[in-house]
Design a protein around this motif. Sequence first.
Motif, mmCIF file in Angstrom:
data_model
loop_
_atom_site.group_PDB
_atom_site.id
_atom_site.type_symbol
_atom_site.label_atom_id
_atom_site.label_comp_id
_atom_site.label_asym_id
_atom_site.label_seq_id
_atom_site.Cartn_x
_atom_site.Cartn_y
_atom_site.Cartn_z
ATOM 1 N N LEU A 228 -1.119 -13.032 4.632
ATOM 2 C CA LEU A 228 0.266 -12.737 4.989
ATOM 3 C C LEU A 228 1.167 -13.138 3.830
ATOM 4 C CD1 LEU A 228 0.812 -13.836 8.715
ATOM 5 C CD2 LEU A 228 1.108 -11.549 7.756
ATOM 6 N N HIS A 229 1.551 -12.162 3.014
ATOM 7 C CA HIS A 229 2.408 -12.474 1.870
ATOM 8 C C HIS A 229 3.871 -12.312 2.268
ATOM 9 C CE1 HIS A 229 4.285 -12.199 -2.109
ATOM 10 N NE2 HIS A 229 3.245 -12.912 -2.522
ATOM 11 N N PRO A 230 4.745 -13.250 1.893
ATOM 12 C CA PRO A 230 6.139 -13.187 2.345
ATOM 13 C C PRO A 230 6.916 -11.983 1.812
ATOM 14 C CG PRO A 230 5.831 -14.936 0.721
ATOM 15 C CD PRO A 230 4.466 -14.465 1.106
ATOM 16 N N THR A 231 6.450 -11.366 0.727
ATOM 17 C CA THR A 231 7.177 -10.237 0.143
ATOM 18 C C THR A 231 6.569 -8.890 0.500
ATOM 19 O OG1 THR A 231 7.878 -11.600 -1.738
ATOM 20 C CG2 THR A 231 8.002 -9.199 -2.012
ATOM 21 N N VAL A 232 5.260 -8.755 0.353
ATOM 22 C CA VAL A 232 4.630 -7.443 0.536
ATOM 23 C C VAL A 232 3.979 -7.287 1.909
ATOM 24 C CG1 VAL A 232 4.261 -7.226 -1.934
ATOM 25 C CG2 VAL A 232 2.406 -8.118 -0.504
ATOM 26 N N GLY A 233 3.878 -8.347 2.676
ATOM 27 C CA GLY A 233 3.334 -8.254 4.020
ATOM 28 C C GLY A 233 1.842 -8.484 4.104
ATOM 29 N N LEU A 234 1.206 -7.868 5.092
ATOM 30 C CA LEU A 234 -0.202 -8.122 5.382
ATOM 31 C C LEU A 234 -1.112 -7.372 4.408
ATOM 32 C CD1 LEU A 234 -2.231 -9.420 7.409
ATOM 33 C CD2 LEU A 234 -2.179 -7.244 8.644
ATOM 34 N N LEU A 235 -2.070 -8.104 3.819
ATOM 35 C CA LEU A 235 -3.064 -7.516 2.928
ATOM 36 C C LEU A 235 -4.451 -7.822 3.469
ATOM 37 C CD1 LEU A 235 -1.043 -9.156 0.341
ATOM 38 C CD2 LEU A 235 -1.867 -6.949 -0.423
ATOM 39 N N GLU A 236 -5.273 -6.793 3.632
ATOM 40 C CA GLU A 236 -6.673 -6.980 4.006
ATOM 41 C C GLU A 236 -7.518 -6.767 2.757
ATOM 42 O OE1 GLU A 236 -9.775 -4.557 6.710
ATOM 43 O OE2 GLU A 236 -8.151 -5.538 7.838
ATOM 44 N N LEU A 237 -8.161 -7.843 2.285
ATOM 45 C CA LEU A 237 -8.850 -7.813 0.994
ATOM 46 C C LEU A 237 -10.320 -8.178 1.158
ATOM 47 C CD1 LEU A 237 -6.165 -9.684 -1.176
ATOM 48 C CD2 LEU A 237 -6.377 -7.223 -0.768
ATOM 49 N N ASP A 238 -11.153 -7.461 0.436
ATOM 50 C CA ASP A 238 -12.569 -7.808 0.366
ATOM 51 C C ASP A 238 -12.734 -8.960 -0.612
ATOM 52 O OD1 ASP A 238 -13.368 -5.800 2.134
ATOM 53 O OD2 ASP A 238 -13.458 -4.314 0.531
ATOM 54 N N CYS A 239 -13.488 -9.963 -0.211
ATOM 55 C CA CYS A 239 -13.682 -11.174 -1.020
ATOM 56 C C CYS A 239 -15.129 -11.243 -1.484
ATOM 57 C CB CYS A 239 -13.308 -12.403 -0.210
ATOM 58 S SG CYS A 239 -13.628 -13.967 -1.048
ATOM 59 N N GLU A 240 -15.324 -11.224 -2.805
ATOM 60 C CA GLU A 240 -16.646 -11.378 -3.396
ATOM 61 C C GLU A 240 -16.721 -12.730 -4.095
ATOM 62 O OE1 GLU A 240 -19.253 -9.442 -3.210
ATOM 63 O OE2 GLU A 240 -18.343 -7.690 -2.233
ATOM 64 N N VAL A 241 -17.851 -13.407 -3.970
ATOM 65 C CA VAL A 241 -18.025 -14.732 -4.566
ATOM 66 C C VAL A 241 -19.230 -14.699 -5.501
ATOM 67 C CG1 VAL A 241 -18.359 -17.188 -4.133
ATOM 68 C CG2 VAL A 241 -17.069 -15.799 -2.491
ATOM 69 N N ALA A 256 -8.800 -4.710 -2.888
ATOM 70 C CA ALA A 256 -8.376 -3.840 -1.784
ATOM 71 C C ALA A 256 -9.021 -2.474 -1.962
ATOM 72 C CB ALA A 256 -6.854 -3.709 -1.762
ATOM 73 N N ARG A 257 -9.403 -1.861 -0.880
ATOM 74 C CA ARG A 257 -10.049 -0.556 -0.947
ATOM 75 C C ARG A 257 -9.028 0.520 -1.274
ATOM 76 N NH1 ARG A 257 -13.819 -1.293 4.517
ATOM 77 N NH2 ARG A 257 -14.819 -3.230 3.794
ATOM 78 N N PRO A 258 -9.320 1.343 -2.311
ATOM 79 C CA PRO A 258 -8.380 2.403 -2.705
ATOM 80 C C PRO A 258 -8.064 3.327 -1.532
ATOM 81 C CG PRO A 258 -10.080 2.131 -4.372
ATOM 82 C CD PRO A 258 -10.486 1.275 -3.199
ATOM 83 N N GLY A 259 -6.795 3.732 -1.477
ATOM 84 C CA GLY A 259 -6.360 4.628 -0.418
ATOM 85 C C GLY A 259 -5.849 3.936 0.819
ATOM 86 N N THR A 260 -6.011 2.614 0.896
ATOM 87 C CA THR A 260 -5.540 1.875 2.066
ATOM 88 C C THR A 260 -4.125 1.352 1.837
ATOM 89 O OG1 THR A 260 -6.411 -0.240 1.285
ATOM 90 C CG2 THR A 260 -7.899 1.168 2.569
ATOM 91 N N GLU A 261 -3.488 0.960 2.939
ATOM 92 C CA GLU A 261 -2.153 0.371 2.835
ATOM 93 C C GLU A 261 -2.201 -0.940 2.066
ATOM 94 O OE1 GLU A 261 1.727 -0.304 5.738
ATOM 95 O OE2 GLU A 261 -0.268 -0.080 6.612
ATOM 96 N N SER A 262 -3.291 -1.689 2.230
ATOM 97 C CA SER A 262 -3.431 -2.945 1.500
ATOM 98 C C SER A 262 -3.515 -2.705 -0.004
ATOM 99 C CB SER A 262 -4.680 -3.699 1.974
ATOM 100 O OG SER A 262 -4.511 -4.175 3.289
ATOM 101 N N TYR A 263 -4.143 -1.607 -0.397
ATOM 102 C CA TYR A 263 -4.240 -1.275 -1.824
ATOM 103 C C TYR A 263 -2.844 -1.032 -2.398
ATOM 104 C CZ TYR A 263 -5.699 1.077 -6.121
ATOM 105 O OH TYR A 263 -5.878 1.425 -7.442
ATOM 106 N N GLU A 264 -2.025 -0.283 -1.674
ATOM 107 C CA GLU A 264 -0.664 -0.015 -2.142
ATOM 108 C C GLU A 264 0.154 -1.304 -2.203
ATOM 109 O OE1 GLU A 264 0.246 2.864 -3.302
ATOM 110 O OE2 GLU A 264 -1.739 3.688 -2.832
#
Length: 282
Positions: A228-241, A256-264
């Motif tokens: 939950l970012h205060p400026t851009v809002g909710l981001l769903e991100l894939d996490c690789e370790v 972020a997966r291309p084409g998704t709202e999180s990517y934008e």
Amino acid sequence: MDRPELADFLRHARSRLDPSDVGLPPGARRRTPGLRREEVASLTGMSADYYTRLEQSRGPHPSRQMLTALARALRLTDDERDHLFHLAGEEPPRREATGTHVGPGLLLVLDRLHDTPALVTTDCGEVLAQNALSRALSGDVLARPARERNLLRRYFLDPTARALFPPEDRPARAREHVANLRAVAAARPADPVPAALVAELRVGSEEFARLWAEHEVAVRRATTKRFLHPTVGLLELDCEVLINTETHQHLVIHTARPGTESYERLQLLRVVGLQDMAPSRS
């Protein structure tokens, strides 16, 4: 402390780095090779005047924390890091006990990840390095006091740390933290670092103590996280370790997966967040 030799070593280490080596834009044409003094100071978290005095053989005795920051900013190898400590009149950290020095190769990879948040941590959650987009996403962790740079300590002892995650996701994040720390503590029973962290959190957090008693074990690997970012809002991100088993360090990459709202939204964060940080960082 050998001030003249320390100054000479710092100048040479600075001169061999290009801005791209540390994730900085090239900027205007440079009259001399290497980073500028103010750029090293910014990467290290010290004032430009303080760093200039070190290079002019008239600086104060740098702290061990400052020496560690200088080693990271100048992309020193383990041997060069030890040499820096010796010149400052300090005993270098024991390599097998700390695992906190990030090698230049790993830092180079981190700096090349311009369009995705990435950071380097120990397997106990100590943040060692961040790229610019990671700082834009979750704040500049290395600018905090040393005790506040551990992700687990902050998550369980600082209520404000959880604001970065949606409320419904927070129990799962807590459970993942505890399960990973149990795996780390069991794998290195003679290492005082994970044992001390476990003891501190069991006393300081009722939630941690409850989850620890459930004895879940899970090594930190790929997953999906929501921020939950205060400026851009909710981001769903894939996490690789990516894990370095020798140093017990993790390179954590969020995409972020291309084409998704999180990517934008991540692309927006790259523009807005970096603009906010660039003019004022010192």
